[in-house]
Design a protein around this motif. Structure first.
Motif, PDB file in Angstrom:
ATOM      1  N   ASN A  33       8.815  28.847   2.288  1.00  0.00           N
ATOM      2  CA  ASN A  33       8.329  29.044   3.392  1.00  0.00           C
ATOM      3  C   ASN A  33       8.222  27.824   4.424  1.00  0.00           C
ATOM      4  O   ASN A  33       7.789  26.727   3.984  1.00  0.00           O
ATOM      5  CB  ASN A  33       6.742  29.593   3.047  1.00  0.00           C
ATOM      6  CG  ASN A  33       7.022  30.730   2.394  1.00  0.00           C
ATOM      7  OD1 ASN A  33       7.878  31.708   2.501  1.00  0.00           O
ATOM      8  ND2 ASN A  33       5.880  31.128   1.358  1.00  0.00           N
ATOM      9  N   ASP A  62      11.288  23.281   7.582  1.00  0.00           N
ATOM     10  CA  ASP A  62      11.968  23.965   6.422  1.00  0.00           C
ATOM     11  C   ASP A  62      13.076  23.178   5.952  1.00  0.00           C
ATOM     12  O   ASP A  62      13.665  22.722   6.487  1.00  0.00           O
ATOM     13  CB  ASP A  62      12.177  25.450   6.782  1.00  0.00           C
ATOM     14  CG  ASP A  62      12.167  26.237   5.644  1.00  0.00           C
ATOM     15  OD1 ASP A  62      11.284  26.716   4.895  1.00  0.00           O
ATOM     16  OD2 ASP A  62      13.510  26.505   5.285  1.00  0.00           O
ATOM     17  N   GLU A  67      15.405  30.179  11.687  1.00  0.00           N
ATOM     18  CA  GLU A  67      15.890  31.426  12.216  1.00  0.00           C
ATOM     19  C   GLU A  67      15.410  31.783  13.424  1.00  0.00           C
ATOM     20  O   GLU A  67      15.901  31.864  14.570  1.00  0.00           O
ATOM     21  CB  GLU A  67      15.844  32.659  11.442  1.00  0.00           C
ATOM     22  CG  GLU A  67      16.607  34.004  12.195  1.00  0.00           C
ATOM     23  CD  GLU A  67      16.662  34.923  10.947  1.00  0.00           C
ATOM     24  OE1 GLU A  67      16.069  36.153  11.417  1.00  0.00           O
ATOM     25  OE2 GLU A  67      17.101  35.000   9.794  1.00  0.00           O
ATOM     26  N   GLU A  84       1.220  39.802  10.964  1.00  0.00           N
ATOM     27  CA  GLU A  84       2.557  39.448  10.640  1.00  0.00           C
ATOM     28  C   GLU A  84       3.708  40.398  11.024  1.00  0.00           C
ATOM     29  O   GLU A  84       4.524  40.147  11.591  1.00  0.00           O
ATOM     30  CB  GLU A  84       2.934  38.958   9.316  1.00  0.00           C
ATOM     31  CG  GLU A  84       4.215  38.386   8.924  1.00  0.00           C
ATOM     32  CD  GLU A  84       4.215  37.822   7.531  1.00  0.00           C
ATOM     33  OE1 GLU A  84       5.209  37.433   7.230  1.00  0.00           O
ATOM     34  OE2 GLU A  84       3.253  37.420   6.961  1.00  0.00           O
ATOM     35  N   ARG A  88       6.797  40.240  14.281  1.00  0.00           N
ATOM     36  CA  ARG A  88       8.168  40.449  13.945  1.00  0.00           C
ATOM     37  C   ARG A  88       8.832  41.042  15.199  1.00  0.00           C
ATOM     38  O   ARG A  88      10.370  40.974  15.368  1.00  0.00           O
ATOM     39  CB  ARG A  88       8.614  41.210  13.094  1.00  0.00           C
ATOM     40  CG  ARG A  88       8.316  40.717  11.555  1.00  0.00           C
ATOM     41  CD  ARG A  88       8.586  41.356  10.453  1.00  0.00           C
ATOM     42  NE  ARG A  88       8.010  40.695   9.149  1.00  0.00           N
ATOM     43  CZ  ARG A  88       8.362  39.923   8.585  1.00  0.00           C
ATOM     44  NH1 ARG A  88       9.486  39.179   8.874  1.00  0.00           N
ATOM     45  NH2 ARG A  88       7.738  39.346   7.584  1.00  0.00           N
ATOM     46  N   SER A  92      10.771  35.282  21.077  1.00  0.00           N
ATOM     47  CA  SER A  92      10.945  34.309  20.405  1.00  0.00           C
ATOM     48  C   SER A  92      10.743  32.954  21.227  1.00  0.00           C
ATOM     49  O   SER A  92      11.221  32.970  22.274  1.00  0.00           O
ATOM     50  CB  SER A  92      12.360  34.192  19.771  1.00  0.00           C
ATOM     51  OG  SER A  92      12.458  35.235  18.848  1.00  0.00           O
ATOM     52  N   LEU A 129       4.670  33.438  14.122  1.00  0.00           N
ATOM     53  CA  LEU A 129       5.494  33.720  12.835  1.00  0.00           C
ATOM     54  C   LEU A 129       7.191  33.089  12.836  1.00  0.00           C
ATOM     55  O   LEU A 129       7.975  33.374  13.405  1.00  0.00           O
ATOM     56  CB  LEU A 129       5.831  35.192  12.852  1.00  0.00           C
ATOM     57  CG  LEU A 129       6.660  35.622  11.480  1.00  0.00           C
ATOM     58  CD1 LEU A 129       5.833  35.335  10.215  1.00  0.00           C
ATOM     59  CD2 LEU A 129       6.784  37.034  11.687  1.00  0.00           C
ATOM     60  N   THR A 131      10.470  32.228  10.784  1.00  0.00           N
ATOM     61  CA  THR A 131      11.144  32.591   9.798  1.00  0.00           C
ATOM     62  C   THR A 131      12.312  31.697   9.590  1.00  0.00           C
ATOM     63  O   THR A 131      13.026  31.379  10.406  1.00  0.00           O
ATOM     64  CB  THR A 131      11.842  34.219  10.175  1.00  0.00           C
ATOM     65  OG1 THR A 131      10.741  34.702  10.439  1.00  0.00           O
ATOM     66  CG2 THR A 131      12.600  34.683   9.139  1.00  0.00           C
ATOM     67  N   SER A 132      12.628  31.295   8.271  1.00  0.00           N
ATOM     68  CA  SER A 132      13.849  30.471   7.897  1.00  0.00           C
ATOM     69  C   SER A 132      14.909  31.263   7.394  1.00  0.00           C
ATOM     70  O   SER A 132      14.943  32.464   7.268  1.00  0.00           O
ATOM     71  CB  SER A 132      13.509  29.503   6.859  1.00  0.00           C
ATOM     72  OG  SER A 132      13.088  30.128   5.831  1.00  0.00           O
ATOM     73  N   GLY A 135      15.192  33.459   4.685  1.00  0.00           N
ATOM     74  CA  GLY A 135      14.217  34.584   4.581  1.00  0.00           C
ATOM     75  C   GLY A 135      12.598  34.396   4.254  1.00  0.00           C
ATOM     76  O   GLY A 135      11.876  35.130   4.376  1.00  0.00           O
ATOM     77  N   THR A 137       8.842  32.809   5.289  1.00  0.00           N
ATOM     78  CA  THR A 137       8.103  32.981   6.554  1.00  0.00           C
ATOM     79  C   THR A 137       6.737  32.289   6.311  1.00  0.00           C
ATOM     80  O   THR A 137       6.157  32.194   5.331  1.00  0.00           O
ATOM     81  CB  THR A 137       7.875  34.518   6.797  1.00  0.00           C
ATOM     82  OG1 THR A 137       7.034  35.063   5.831  1.00  0.00           O
ATOM     83  CG2 THR A 137       9.057  35.477   6.832  1.00  0.00           C
ATOM     84  N   LYS A 138       6.256  32.080   7.534  1.00  0.00           N
ATOM     85  CA  LYS A 138       4.951  31.442   7.656  1.00  0.00           C
ATOM     86  C   LYS A 138       4.168  32.252   9.027  1.00  0.00           C
ATOM     87  O   LYS A 138       4.622  32.040  10.012  1.00  0.00           O
ATOM     88  CB  LYS A 138       4.840  29.995   7.769  1.00  0.00           C
ATOM     89  CG  LYS A 138       3.605  29.576   8.142  1.00  0.00           C
ATOM     90  CD  LYS A 138       2.893  29.496   6.952  1.00  0.00           C
ATOM     91  CE  LYS A 138       1.491  28.836   7.309  1.00  0.00           C
ATOM     92  NZ  LYS A 138       0.694  28.588   5.927  1.00  0.00           N
TER      93      LYS A 138
END
Length: 151
Positions: A33, A62, A67, A84, A88, A92, A129, A131-132, A135, A137-138
């Motif tokens: 995460n 990370d 991502e 959360e 999505r 961004s 949110l 996302t790496s 996959g 997430t934080k």
């Protein structure tokens, strides 16, 4: 020791080692995460010459690549409290690598005079949110707070 016992013992040892290796591989492939730190936000009211803005900046780390960092700003008075899952589907931030594992992410939303007149005055929150690429997430429900003052 008979050959049958020796072969059975060797097969058992190989299976046991294979299980340990597979378990280690599964652990190594599990997503990590990311972290979202040092979040700050500010509102700049539009002037006669230029649009205003809402800007959010955060440090995202990370051990894999990031991502994206999804961001939404919302007035406290609205009682929205995004989840959360809802984050999505929002805008961004732009993220730039500052090291192998760290990114500086900035989200800027331009605000016109007409839009500024309709903004709720008072406290606003920013939810984020990260996302790496593996996959992980934080979700940070309140990554930053800022004020929109009456003009």
């Amino acid at each position: 020791m008979s050959k049958r016992v020796l072969v059975s013992s060797l097969i058992g040892a190989v299976v046991a080692l294979g299980g340990v290796a597979a378990g280690g591989l599964a652990w190594a492939l599990a997503p990590t995460n990311p972290s979202v730190e040092n979040g700050s936000a500010r509102y700049v009211a539009p002037s006669d010459d230029a649009a205003g803005s809402i800007t959010f900046t955060a440090d995202v780390t990370d051990d894999n690549n990031i991502e994206n960092l999804k961001v939404v700003a919302w007035p406290a008075s609205s009682k929205l409290d995004p989840t959360e899952a809802e984050l999505r589907h929002v805008d961004s931030a732009k993220c730039q690598a500052v090291s192998d594992e760290a990114y500086r992410c900035t989200y800027t939303l331009k605000v016109t005079k007409a839009e500024a007149a309709d903004l709720a005055k008072g406290t606003w929150y920013v939810s984020a949110l990260a996302t790496s690429t593996d996959g992980g997430t934080k979700f940070v429900p309140r990554a930053a707070t800022f004020e929109v003052a009456a003009h």
